[in-house]
Design an enzyme around this catalytic site. Structure first.
Site, PDB file in Angstrom:
ATOM      1  N   ASP A 199       0.792  -1.230   0.000  1.00  0.00           N
ATOM      2  CA  ASP A 199       0.000   0.000   0.000  1.00  0.00           C
ATOM      3  C   ASP A 199       0.823   1.278   0.000  1.00  0.00           C
ATOM      4  O   ASP A 199       0.314   2.341  -0.342  1.00  0.00           O
ATOM      5  CB  ASP A 199      -0.919   0.018   1.219  1.00  0.00           C
ATOM      6  CG  ASP A 199      -1.982  -1.067   1.171  1.00  0.00           C
ATOM      7  OD1 ASP A 199      -2.314  -1.500   0.057  1.00  0.00           O
ATOM      8  OD2 ASP A 199      -2.469  -1.475   2.232  1.00  0.00           O
TER       9      ASP A 199
ATOM     10  N   ASP B 257       0.507   1.756  10.280  1.00  0.00           N
ATOM     11  CA  ASP B 257      -0.706   0.928  10.276  1.00  0.00           C
ATOM     12  C   ASP B 257      -0.410  -0.392  10.969  1.00  0.00           C
ATOM     13  O   ASP B 257       0.648  -1.007  10.721  1.00  0.00           O
ATOM     14  CB  ASP B 257      -1.194   0.658   8.853  1.00  0.00           C
ATOM     15  CG  ASP B 257      -1.911   1.854   8.236  1.00  0.00           C
ATOM     16  OD1 ASP B 257      -1.973   2.920   8.889  1.00  0.00           O
ATOM     17  OD2 ASP B 257      -2.389   1.724   7.094  1.00  0.00           O
TER      18      ASP B 257
ATOM     19  N   ARG C 269      -7.405  10.274  11.327  1.00  0.00           N
ATOM     20  CA  ARG C 269      -6.854   8.996  11.787  1.00  0.00           C
ATOM     21  C   ARG C 269      -5.611   9.177  12.650  1.00  0.00           C
ATOM     22  O   ARG C 269      -4.521   8.766  12.284  1.00  0.00           O
ATOM     23  CB  ARG C 269      -6.545   8.071  10.614  1.00  0.00           C
ATOM     24  CG  ARG C 269      -7.765   7.642   9.844  1.00  0.00           C
ATOM     25  CD  ARG C 269      -7.437   6.527   8.852  1.00  0.00           C
ATOM     26  NE  ARG C 269      -8.628   6.076   8.140  1.00  0.00           N
ATOM     27  CZ  ARG C 269      -8.656   5.069   7.287  1.00  0.00           C
ATOM     28  NH1 ARG C 269      -7.537   4.402   7.017  1.00  0.00           N
ATOM     29  NH2 ARG C 269      -9.775   4.719   6.685  1.00  0.00           N
TER      30      ARG C 269
END
Length: 443
Positions: free
Chosen positions: A241, A269, A321
């Site tokens: 990603d 992440d 986030r």
């Protein structure tokens, strides 16, 4: 009789099939059975040394996360008290991680002391403490399958513990994901080290990783290539990603004093059952989706995810986030939130979020003052989620929407200790990000 045994036969075939193909999705590498067995042995040995396991038997998850909250608060209080008793002559900041090692002018000779300084859920991450030093001398990454000795990739794939340092300032542009093996420390102190403008760091199905003092930025998707993950194995990677640090199915992870910005996906992440993680003293800037903690609302193994987020500075150019959580338990303590455009802390799938002693400075946008966001969830659903705020400082109209039925008795004990006042946040987070450390002086 054939019908009676049919479910068992199908289950056996499924086991063999999954064992043969390894993991799929998110750019995972297939892992041969021999490597997986060795991995299982290493994790099993670690499990026997760390008894604080949850009912889900996930390695690293503690049975009562509120006790860890109490321990974090106690360590912060102890650092502040020591500083007050010593007066202004001390180098201590009240940040217990930094006060553990930064006052030592001989830090370069005592690098591995860092491994004893973590707090929170990732406090037992020892990285390469019990191994040899390895010095990166070559910033190149010409061959991800056959990396040259002296390169960073050659170091991180080794099967033995290593404490990895850098002999000069360097920018490392990785052609493919840097796939780390267990028991490794990346220690950027003493050099200006950037992992940038290429692939970045993947922590996948491993344990005991420390990433400290690295600039990580401008990470891009890579993949559809062969990449080595150990001296004895390489395999095909599908597209990744473009995370700065991707933590996948791993435990005992500590990311400390890094500067992270402008990556294609998340800056940090953690997904797929990862736990026992501390993210501390980092400086996050110029990014949209900063931190995702949890794979999906349907992935219930993430109920054992436990993450401490402490002493970070969430700075300019951030949108959302910080973090975005699912299922697990998240202690957000003494961070400085000076920028967001949508929201700071979000979640779904009933995570527990404990916000203590943070400073939240809202943007000027009158529609973005709320710190919290329940993602795709009606109030009738999220009203029972345990989201708490204690001792936070709200500025420029910022506000936190709490929910849940109240604190447990162990949380009440933790709260009585108290995180440090949010008014001290500038002091506690003043060194967030990669430090400029030079030999012979305080770092």
């Amino acid at each position: 009789m054939a019908i009676k045994w049919l479910p068992l036969l199908l289950l056996g075939l499924l086991f063999l099939f999954v064992g043969g193909i390894g993991c799929v999705g998110h750019g995972e590498m297939s892992v041969p059975m021999s490597s997986r067995a060795g991995m299982g042995r290493r994790l099993g040995e670690l499990h026997s040394k760390n008894k604080e396991t949850s009912s889900l038997s996930v390695v690293g998850a503690v049975a009562d996360p509120e006790i860890m909250v109490a321990e974090v608060n106690r360590s912060i209080n102890n650092s502040i008290t020591r500083r007050q008793l010593a007066g202004l002559s001390t180098c201590g900041s009240g940040n217990p991680i930094d006060d553990c090692w930064r006052c030592d002018p001989n830090w370069q000779s005592n690098r591995k002391r860092l491994a004893d300084c973590s707090i929170g859920f990732g406090r037992n991450a020892i990285g390469g403490r019990d191994g040899d030093y390895y010095v990166v001398t070559n910033s190149g990454d010409d061959d991800p399958v056959n990396p040259k000795p002296g390169t960073l990739r050659y170091a991180v794939i080794q099967d033995k513990p290593l404490w990895i340092t850098f002999d000069h300032d360097m920018v490392i542009t990785l052609k493919q994901e840097l796939i780390m093996n267990s028991f490794k420390t990346l220690d950027g102190r003493g050099a200006n080290v950037h992992i940038a403008k290429g692939a970045c760091i993947t922590v996948q199905y491993v344990t005991n990783i420390i990433i400290h003092g690295i600039h990580i930025h401008d990470c891009v998707p890579t993949g559809n290539a062969m990449v080595r993950s150990s001296p004895s194995h390489y395999g095909w990677r599908t597209m990744a990603d473009g995370d700065g640090v991707s933590i996948f199915g791993s435990s005992y992870i500590w990311v400390d004093h890094c500067s992270l910005s402008n990556c294609a996906d998340g800056l940090v992440d953690a997904v797929m059952g990862s736990t026992a993680i501390t993210i501390s003293n980092n400086y996050f800037t110029r990014h949209n989706e900063v931190m995702l903690l949890g794979h999906s609302d349907s992935y219930v193994k993430d109920k054992a995810m436990q993450v401490t987020i402490a002493f970070n500075h969430f700075g300019e150019g951030l949108i959302q986030r910080m973090p975005r959580c699912r299922h697990g338990f998240f202690h957000v303590v003494n961070n400085d939130y000076t920028h967001w455009e949508m929201y700071a802390i979000g979640g779904s799938a009933e995570p527990t979020i404990n916000s203590q002693g943070n400073r939240y400075l809202a943007p000027t946008n009158p529609f973005a003052k709320e710190v919290t966001k329940r993602v795709d969830s009606a109030e009738s659903v999220w009203k029972n989620w345990n989201w708490r705020s204690e001792g936070d400082l709200f500025q420029n109209g910022a506000f936190f929407t709490p929910s849940g039925t109240g604190a447990s008795s162990s949380y009440a004990k933790a709260s009585s200790l108290g995180a440090k006042p949010a008014s001290m946040i500038s002091q506690i987070t003043s060194g967030a990000g990669a430090l400029s450390c030079r030999s012979g002086s305080l770092c």
